[in-house]
Design a protein around this motif. Structure first.
Motif, PDB file in Angstrom:
ATOM      1  N   LEU A  47       0.935  -1.283  -0.086  1.00  0.00           N
ATOM      2  CA  LEU A  47      -0.006  -0.035  -0.035  1.00  0.00           C
ATOM      3  C   LEU A  47       0.828   1.216  -0.113  1.00  0.00           C
ATOM      4  O   LEU A  47       0.461   2.320  -0.671  1.00  0.00           O
ATOM      5  CB  LEU A  47      -0.967  -0.090   1.076  1.00  0.00           C
ATOM      6  N   GLU A  48       2.049   1.192   0.690  1.00  0.00           N
ATOM      7  CA  GLU A  48       2.946   2.176   0.989  1.00  0.00           C
ATOM      8  C   GLU A  48       3.505   2.480  -0.650  1.00  0.00           C
ATOM      9  O   GLU A  48       3.196   3.775  -0.939  1.00  0.00           O
ATOM     10  CB  GLU A  48       4.286   1.989   1.609  1.00  0.00           C
ATOM     11  N   LEU A  49       3.929   1.585  -1.407  1.00  0.00           N
ATOM     12  CA  LEU A  49       4.192   1.803  -2.700  1.00  0.00           C
ATOM     13  C   LEU A  49       3.291   2.421  -3.525  1.00  0.00           C
ATOM     14  O   LEU A  49       3.541   3.181  -4.459  1.00  0.00           O
ATOM     15  CB  LEU A  49       4.685   0.532  -3.431  1.00  0.00           C
ATOM     16  N   ILE A  50       2.030   1.606  -3.554  1.00  0.00           N
ATOM     17  CA  ILE A  50       0.917   2.340  -4.359  1.00  0.00           C
ATOM     18  C   ILE A  50       0.640   3.983  -3.966  1.00  0.00           C
ATOM     19  O   ILE A  50       0.607   4.678  -4.882  1.00  0.00           O
ATOM     20  CB  ILE A  50      -0.329   1.452  -4.198  1.00  0.00           C
ATOM     21  N   ASN A  51       0.463   4.173  -2.754  1.00  0.00           N
ATOM     22  CA  ASN A  51       0.397   5.561  -2.354  1.00  0.00           C
ATOM     23  C   ASN A  51       1.651   6.447  -2.840  1.00  0.00           C
ATOM     24  O   ASN A  51       1.129   7.667  -3.388  1.00  0.00           O
ATOM     25  CB  ASN A  51       0.243   5.664  -0.775  1.00  0.00           C
ATOM     26  N   PHE A  52       2.729   6.064  -2.995  1.00  0.00           N
ATOM     27  CA  PHE A  52       4.101   6.683  -3.413  1.00  0.00           C
ATOM     28  C   PHE A  52       3.840   6.876  -5.019  1.00  0.00           C
ATOM     29  O   PHE A  52       4.242   7.884  -5.404  1.00  0.00           O
ATOM     30  CB  PHE A  52       5.044   5.965  -2.877  1.00  0.00           C
ATOM     31  N   THR A  53       3.641   5.890  -5.684  1.00  0.00           N
ATOM     32  CA  THR A  53       3.448   5.771  -6.972  1.00  0.00           C
ATOM     33  C   THR A  53       2.264   6.365  -7.763  1.00  0.00           C
ATOM     34  O   THR A  53       2.435   6.777  -8.813  1.00  0.00           O
ATOM     35  CB  THR A  53       3.921   4.578  -7.519  1.00  0.00           C
ATOM     36  N   THR A  54       1.246   6.386  -7.114  1.00  0.00           N
ATOM     37  CA  THR A  54      -0.108   6.617  -7.689  1.00  0.00           C
ATOM     38  C   THR A  54      -0.343   7.951  -8.355  1.00  0.00           C
ATOM     39  O   THR A  54      -0.582   8.234  -9.469  1.00  0.00           O
ATOM     40  CB  THR A  54      -1.166   6.468  -6.879  1.00  0.00           C
ATOM     41  N   ILE A  55       0.710   9.025  -7.774  1.00  0.00           N
ATOM     42  CA  ILE A  55       0.576  10.538  -8.558  1.00  0.00           C
ATOM     43  C   ILE A  55       1.541  10.521  -9.972  1.00  0.00           C
ATOM     44  O   ILE A  55       0.987  11.228 -10.839  1.00  0.00           O
ATOM     45  CB  ILE A  55       1.270  11.318  -7.311  1.00  0.00           C
ATOM     46  N   SER A  56       2.247   9.477 -10.214  1.00  0.00           N
ATOM     47  CA  SER A  56       3.010   9.536 -11.099  1.00  0.00           C
ATOM     48  C   SER A  56       2.555   8.854 -12.409  1.00  0.00           C
ATOM     49  O   SER A  56       3.175   8.705 -13.418  1.00  0.00           O
ATOM     50  CB  SER A  56       4.629   8.932 -10.770  1.00  0.00           C
ATOM     51  N   TYR A  57       1.691   8.013 -12.139  1.00  0.00           N
ATOM     52  CA  TYR A  57       1.088   6.963 -13.127  1.00  0.00           C
ATOM     53  C   TYR A  57      -0.431   7.413 -13.557  1.00  0.00           C
ATOM     54  O   TYR A  57      -1.150   7.677 -12.665  1.00  0.00           O
ATOM     55  CB  TYR A  57       1.320   5.637 -12.799  1.00  0.00           C
ATOM     56  N   ASP A  58      -0.913   6.754 -14.628  1.00  0.00           N
ATOM     57  CA  ASP A  58      -2.272   6.678 -15.007  1.00  0.00           C
ATOM     58  C   ASP A  58      -2.900   5.631 -14.813  1.00  0.00           C
ATOM     59  O   ASP A  58      -4.063   5.441 -14.560  1.00  0.00           O
ATOM     60  CB  ASP A  58      -2.607   6.902 -16.584  1.00  0.00           C
TER      61      ASP A  58
END
Ligand code: ATP
Ligand code: MG
Length: 218
Positions: A68-79
């Motif tokens: 979940l940490e990884l998703i929260n961290f990367t969600t802003i950079s991807y569609d």
């Protein structure tokens, strides 16, 4: 914010990884920023990406506690962020489905696989029942031979269990097997089959990236 899409099935070898990598490559070709989080020790998606650069980022991630940490961290950079899973009762799979906007449950056109899909969907609904946000769940038919009529029997089996499915199957095409050796997108009739399937997903409003493009264009 990325749309989070995972593929989950209690049965193995049903086309989870193949479907995700083909979708990922197509999204990237259409201009989306795409990440695959490969949580399976087999690293099928990681190996696929290593064969050919096609604009998809793939990261191996086998630590369930930090998914979940990884998703929260990367969600802003991807569609789009796609999560490939192994099995369905692991903590990792539970985290993956809970974080997803859309969970795809692949099933080849056979009764045991469809039964696996029904049980998987029941499990996903139970696991996510108390979440603030429930994922959209869709069965998808994979590796389907055009010459068989079993799809109809399997579809009624799914319907009888209240399972929603994407109407267009991903047809059986050798090109889907080849992507694991070549990397990138499938070619020829496999690419046509992928386009047909993607079209059905778009019509069902399942893909936020394309919905947003259409909204911006209109
Ligand atoms: N539409 C298709 N046409 C032809 N072959 C396909 C198709 N979809 C999947 N396959 C093949 O079926 C096999 C299993 O697919 P895949 O590895 O994607 O399944 P999986 O669910 O990810 O398996 P696992 O549980 O081992 O992770 C692979 O050899 C793949 O190339
Ligand atoms: Mg796999």
């Amino acid at each position: 914010m990325a749309q989070i899409i995972s593929a989950v099935q209690r049965k193995g070898g049903v086309g989870k990884s193949t479907t995700l990598i083909c979708l990922a490559a197509k999204f990237a070709k259409d201009g989306a920023k795409v990440l695959i989080i490969d949580t399976d020790m087999q690293q099928t998606c990681v190996k696929w990406e290593a064969k050919k650069e096609c604009g998809v980022d793939v990261t191996p991630h086998t630590d369930d506690e930090t998914l979940l940490e990884l998703i929260n961290f990367t969600t802003i950079s991807y569609d789009v962020i796609l999560i490939d899973t192994a099995g369905y009762q692991s903590a990792m799979a539970v985290y993956a489905m809970s974080a997803s906007d859309l969970v795809l449950v692949p099933t080849p056109a056979s009764e045991p696989d469809a039964e696996g899909a029904v049980k998987t969907i029941r499990h996903i609904k139970n696991v996510t029942a108390n979440n603030v946000k429930q994922p959209v769940i869709r069965a998808i038919f994979t590796d389907v031979d055009k010459n068989t009529t079993i799809t109809e029997a399997v579809l009624s089996q799914l319907n009888a269990s209240g399972v929603e499915a994407v109407s267009t199957p991903i047809w059986h095409r050798t090109g889907f097997k080849e992507v694991h050796s070549t990397g990138g997108l499938p070619t020829g009739s496999a690419l046509s089959a992928l386009h047909q399937f993607l079209g059905a997903m778009q019509v069902d409003g399942l893909l936020t990236y394309y919905d947003n493009i259409f909204k911006e264009a209109s």
